[in-house]
Motif scaffolding. Sequence first.
Motif, PDB file in Angstrom:
ATOM      1  N   VAL A 178       0.644  -1.169   0.003  1.00  0.00           N
ATOM      2  CA  VAL A 178       0.003  -0.028   0.089  1.00  0.00           C
ATOM      3  C   VAL A 178       1.072   1.075   0.027  1.00  0.00           C
ATOM      4  CG1 VAL A 178      -1.805  -1.137   1.309  1.00  0.00           C
ATOM      5  CG2 VAL A 178      -0.130   0.107   2.631  1.00  0.00           C
ATOM      6  N   PRO A 179       0.470   2.360  -0.194  1.00  0.00           N
ATOM      7  CA  PRO A 179       1.176   3.574  -0.133  1.00  0.00           C
ATOM      8  C   PRO A 179       1.901   3.763   1.099  1.00  0.00           C
ATOM      9  CG  PRO A 179      -0.668   4.096  -1.228  1.00  0.00           C
ATOM     10  CD  PRO A 179      -0.925   2.664  -0.809  1.00  0.00           C
ATOM     11  N   TRP A 180       3.150   4.033   1.253  1.00  0.00           N
ATOM     12  CA  TRP A 180       3.727   3.958   2.363  1.00  0.00           C
ATOM     13  C   TRP A 180       3.239   5.083   3.574  1.00  0.00           C
ATOM     14  CZ3 TRP A 180       5.950   8.363   4.513  1.00  0.00           C
ATOM     15  CH2 TRP A 180       6.056   9.571   3.723  1.00  0.00           C
ATOM     16  N   GLN A 181       2.523   5.857   3.268  1.00  0.00           N
ATOM     17  CA  GLN A 181       1.870   6.707   4.249  1.00  0.00           C
ATOM     18  C   GLN A 181       1.041   6.120   5.171  1.00  0.00           C
ATOM     19  OE1 GLN A 181       2.096   7.503   1.042  1.00  0.00           O
ATOM     20  NE2 GLN A 181       2.692   9.603   0.342  1.00  0.00           N
ATOM     21  N   TYR A 182       0.661   4.896   4.585  1.00  0.00           N
ATOM     22  CA  TYR A 182      -0.248   4.101   5.508  1.00  0.00           C
ATOM     23  C   TYR A 182       0.420   3.264   6.490  1.00  0.00           C
ATOM     24  CZ  TYR A 182      -3.827   6.053   2.359  1.00  0.00           C
ATOM     25  OH  TYR A 182      -4.760   6.972   1.832  1.00  0.00           O
ATOM     26  N   TYR A 200      -9.015   2.237   3.348  1.00  0.00           N
ATOM     27  CA  TYR A 200      -8.769   2.853   4.773  1.00  0.00           C
ATOM     28  C   TYR A 200      -9.683   4.130   4.793  1.00  0.00           C
ATOM     29  CZ  TYR A 200      -6.479   5.701   8.144  1.00  0.00           C
ATOM     30  OH  TYR A 200      -5.901   6.246   9.404  1.00  0.00           O
ATOM     31  N   ASP A 201     -10.855   4.015   5.658  1.00  0.00           N
ATOM     32  CA  ASP A 201     -11.528   5.002   5.991  1.00  0.00           C
ATOM     33  C   ASP A 201     -12.630   4.941   4.493  1.00  0.00           C
ATOM     34  OD1 ASP A 201     -10.747   5.906   8.397  1.00  0.00           O
ATOM     35  OD2 ASP A 201      -9.939   7.556   7.803  1.00  0.00           O
ATOM     36  N   GLY A 202     -12.959   3.667   4.299  1.00  0.00           N
ATOM     37  CA  GLY A 202     -13.891   3.545   3.121  1.00  0.00           C
ATOM     38  C   GLY A 202     -13.539   3.620   1.920  1.00  0.00           C
ATOM     39  N   LYS A 203     -12.034   4.160   1.701  1.00  0.00           N
ATOM     40  CA  LYS A 203     -11.526   4.885   0.331  1.00  0.00           C
ATOM     41  C   LYS A 203     -10.638   3.737  -0.031  1.00  0.00           C
ATOM     42  CE  LYS A 203      -8.861   8.375  -1.681  1.00  0.00           C
ATOM     43  NZ  LYS A 203      -7.760   9.485  -1.690  1.00  0.00           N
ATOM     44  N   VAL A 204     -10.677   3.165  -1.208  1.00  0.00           N
ATOM     45  CA  VAL A 204      -9.820   2.239  -1.583  1.00  0.00           C
ATOM     46  C   VAL A 204      -8.444   2.692  -1.998  1.00  0.00           C
ATOM     47  CG1 VAL A 204      -9.432   0.590  -3.570  1.00  0.00           C
ATOM     48  CG2 VAL A 204     -11.463   1.009  -2.824  1.00  0.00           C
TER      49      VAL A 204
END
Length: 265
Positions: A178-182, A200-204
């Motif tokens: 996943v994008p490293w920010q997560y 994350y928070d309902g967003k793909v």
Amino acid sequence: MVLGYSRAIYVEFTNRCDIHTFIRCLIHGFEYFGGVTDIVLTDRMKTVILGTGEDRKPIWNSNFEDLAATLGFTPKVCRVQRPQTKGKIESGIDFVKSNFLPGRKFIDYGDLNHQAIVWCEKKNRRIHGTTGERPIDRLKEENLKPLPTSDRYQKFLEQVRKVHKDGLLSFDGVRYGVPWQYSGKEVVVRDKNGKIEILYDGKVIATHEKHYRSRTIVFLKDQYKGLKEAEGMFYPKPRAIKLSSLEVEKRSLGVYESLLEVGTV
């Protein structure tokens, strides 16, 4: 899965037997048959029941009980030490072991399950030894209830996972990026139509082709983009605090001298 009246069979192989995997397979079976049975009879496994109460009634696994309520079937378990109550599925397992598996070659679980579906299609069109009819023909008389819309049971195909510091999470033995920010955050992983969606928070935030070989690592395109500019930090930098800004309680030196005397002989 074997249907009681038609003897139609569905087979799926997994590398896990936890509640989430079991429920996914059960849903896939209903989707294959095109509907839901009135009753689902299972073995007395912990993915289904946690034990029995004082009235000898099953204490259902809450996830399985929730699935039953959502899909509209009545759960039942086999009687203790009465293997004949599940004769259809036991003979079905023996049939798979003796008829499907011998000499079978496959690359991974995805390939094996694809071959299993082809085999099921063939066997459900044969004349069954007990009924004398083709399961595919008797399936029309099973009176299966229609599955609810997929959004009603989608939650059973999802699991919460924590993203590791390297920007990867583990799902069914495969590591997806996943994008490293997560990194360090909890996300929802959804197995949907041969794809792995991560939300994350309902967003793909990431979508991958589903992989089946354990320990495979699947990176996301541009997964670490911007990481260098962020000085390689996955987490916020620690904030320095000046000691001079802290208030220290002033005590008499006698307090410390009394502490030193504790325990002395």
